[in-house]
Design an enzyme around this catalytic site. Structure first.
Site, PDB file in Angstrom:
ATOM      1  N   LYS A  86       0.827  -1.220   0.000  1.00  0.00           N
ATOM      2  CA  LYS A  86       0.000   0.000   0.000  1.00  0.00           C
ATOM      3  C   LYS A  86       0.852   1.256   0.000  1.00  0.00           C
ATOM      4  O   LYS A  86       0.331   2.371   0.033  1.00  0.00           O
ATOM      5  CB  LYS A  86      -0.909   0.021   1.240  1.00  0.00           C
ATOM      6  CG  LYS A  86      -1.914  -1.105   1.304  1.00  0.00           C
ATOM      7  CD  LYS A  86      -2.808  -0.937   2.538  1.00  0.00           C
ATOM      8  CE  LYS A  86      -2.801  -2.182   3.390  1.00  0.00           C
ATOM      9  NZ  LYS A  86      -3.368  -1.966   4.718  1.00  0.00           N
ATOM     10  N   ARG A 107      15.580 -10.024   5.006  1.00  0.00           N
ATOM     11  CA  ARG A 107      16.204 -10.196   3.685  1.00  0.00           C
ATOM     12  C   ARG A 107      15.610  -9.153   2.758  1.00  0.00           C
ATOM     13  O   ARG A 107      14.385  -8.987   2.693  1.00  0.00           O
ATOM     14  CB  ARG A 107      15.949 -11.587   3.112  1.00  0.00           C
ATOM     15  CG  ARG A 107      16.391 -11.665   1.656  1.00  0.00           C
ATOM     16  CD  ARG A 107      16.399 -13.053   1.093  1.00  0.00           C
ATOM     17  NE  ARG A 107      17.475 -13.851   1.656  1.00  0.00           N
ATOM     18  CZ  ARG A 107      17.832 -15.047   1.196  1.00  0.00           C
ATOM     19  NH1 ARG A 107      17.187 -15.558   0.183  1.00  0.00           N
ATOM     20  NH2 ARG A 107      18.808 -15.718   1.754  1.00  0.00           N
ATOM     21  N   HIS A 135      25.635 -11.837   3.271  1.00  0.00           N
ATOM     22  CA  HIS A 135      24.736 -12.881   3.770  1.00  0.00           C
ATOM     23  C   HIS A 135      25.496 -13.571   4.906  1.00  0.00           C
ATOM     24  O   HIS A 135      25.970 -14.697   4.765  1.00  0.00           O
ATOM     25  CB  HIS A 135      24.390 -13.847   2.639  1.00  0.00           C
ATOM     26  CG  HIS A 135      23.275 -14.807   2.928  1.00  0.00           C
ATOM     27  ND1 HIS A 135      22.703 -14.953   4.175  1.00  0.00           N
ATOM     28  CD2 HIS A 135      22.641 -15.691   2.116  1.00  0.00           C
ATOM     29  CE1 HIS A 135      21.749 -15.870   4.106  1.00  0.00           C
ATOM     30  NE2 HIS A 135      21.701 -16.331   2.869  1.00  0.00           N
TER      31      HIS A 135
HETATM   32  N1   CP Z   1      21.590 -20.067   0.550  1.00  0.00           N
HETATM   33  C1   CP Z   1      20.471 -19.310   0.620  1.00  0.00           C
HETATM   34  O1   CP Z   1      20.505 -18.163   1.079  1.00  0.00           O
HETATM   35  O2   CP Z   1      19.351 -19.927   0.191  1.00  0.00           O
HETATM   36  P1   CP Z   1      17.894 -19.252   0.152  1.00  0.00           P
HETATM   37  O3   CP Z   1      17.951 -18.109  -0.818  1.00  0.00           O
HETATM   38  O4   CP Z   1      16.969 -20.350  -0.280  1.00  0.00           O
HETATM   39  O5   CP Z   1      17.590 -18.751   1.532  1.00  0.00           O
END
Ligand code: CP
Length: 308
Positions: A86, A107, A135
């Protein structure tokens, strides 16, 4: 060492010392019983899970880890059903979810999203993947996999192969590996070399590394081969991705020239860069990595809440 993860944000692997990382890995290997029998140590805690990009392993393993610890999980993976659709800003979304959760796992395709959330929120924030940038929890579990499967890190020659420019797991893994006496072989097409800042970082820390394009030429020297996929979603155009897709395909035939105990890793998802025939080889540990990831995330959450 007292628990260095208590109430801590996990945004970048650069934020952690070698001693802190080894502390986490030492705890993670002891989490088998919690993964098997469960626990109630986080019974009154709630994990907020905000996934603005697709995920299978990271989201589900954080979800499973929290549940093994007796905690609960709220959040969304289909953000188009949230109020972001929205027009609510990410900043406002984070501020609202802070009222419902004790830790936030984020994420996002935006590189600074988790870092920004950590700056404005009073609960710990875990970066579950920020664009092409970082990550960290994937890289902790990758390091754990090498340590558990090879028994050591020092003295190893580690090949990192594929899309080294856009692969966020690579950007997070390099700072961890440079804590050890390893030789790095960075294998990529010339268009997808590691970023300049990563190269400067390795040079500054006197890490031995070479950059090559041919996997076959360096395979016999490797103790570990960390394959990555071409990051389709980060390429400037589909044509560019299609040119790169298939640049590396690891087959049993290619592996004939590798050491018999070469460890074959991949953060997954795999597209076409490892032939499924390779899966049956004992050296292929990419389907063991998600199990290490579960143990690692159980340990991380338990430590953040200082619950062990
Ligand atoms: N390795 C990894 O981050 O996998 P996903 O994107 O499925 O979380």
């Amino acid at each position: 060492m007292t628990n260095p993860f208590a109430d801590r944000d996990v945004i970048s692997t650069l934020d952690f010392t070698k001693e802190e990382i080894e502390y986490l890995l030492d705890v993670a290997v002891k989490m088998e019983d919690i993964a098997k029998y469960g626990s109630k140590i986080l019974a009154n805690k709630i994990l907020g899970s905000i996934f603005l990009e697709p995920s299978t392993r990271t989201r589900l393993s954080f979800d499973a880890a929290m549940k093994h610890l007796g905690g609960q999980v709220i959040g969304f993976a289909d953000w188009d059903k949230s109020s972001i659709k929205k027009g609510e800003t990410l900043s406002d979304t984070f501020r609202v979810v802070e009222n419902y959760a004790d830790v936030l796992v984020i994420r996002s395709e935006w590189e600074g999203a988790a870092k920004y959330a950590a700056e404005i929120l009073n609960i710990p924030v875990i970066n579950a993947g920020s664009g092409a940038q970082e990550h960290p929890t994937q890289s902790f579990l990758d390091l754990m996999t090498i340590r558990q499967e090879r028994g050591k890190l020092d003295g190893l020659t580690i090949g990192v192969c594929g899309d080294l420019m856009y692969g966020r797991t690579v950007h997070s893994l390099l700072p961890l590996l440079m804590n050890y006496d390893v030789k790095l072989v960075l294998i990529s097409p010339s268009q997808l070399h590691i970023r300049k800042e990563d190269k400067v970082m390795l040079e500054t820390r006197n890490v031995q590394f070479t950059e090559v394009e041919s996997l076959e030429s360096v395979l016999p020297s490797l103790d570990v081969l960390y394959m990555t996929r071409m990051q389709r979603e980060r390429f400037r155009s589909e044509e560019e991705y299609l040119r790169m897709k298939g640049f590396y395909v690891l087959t049993k035939n290619v592996l004939k020239n590798g050491k018999p105990d070469l460890l074959i890793m991949h953060p997954l998802p795999r597209i076409n860069e490892i032939d499924p025939d390779v899966d049956k080889l004992p050296q292929a540990v990419y389907f063991k990595q998600p199990k290490y990831g579960l143990l690692l995330r159980i340990a991380l959450l338990a430590l953040i809440f200082d619950a062990l």
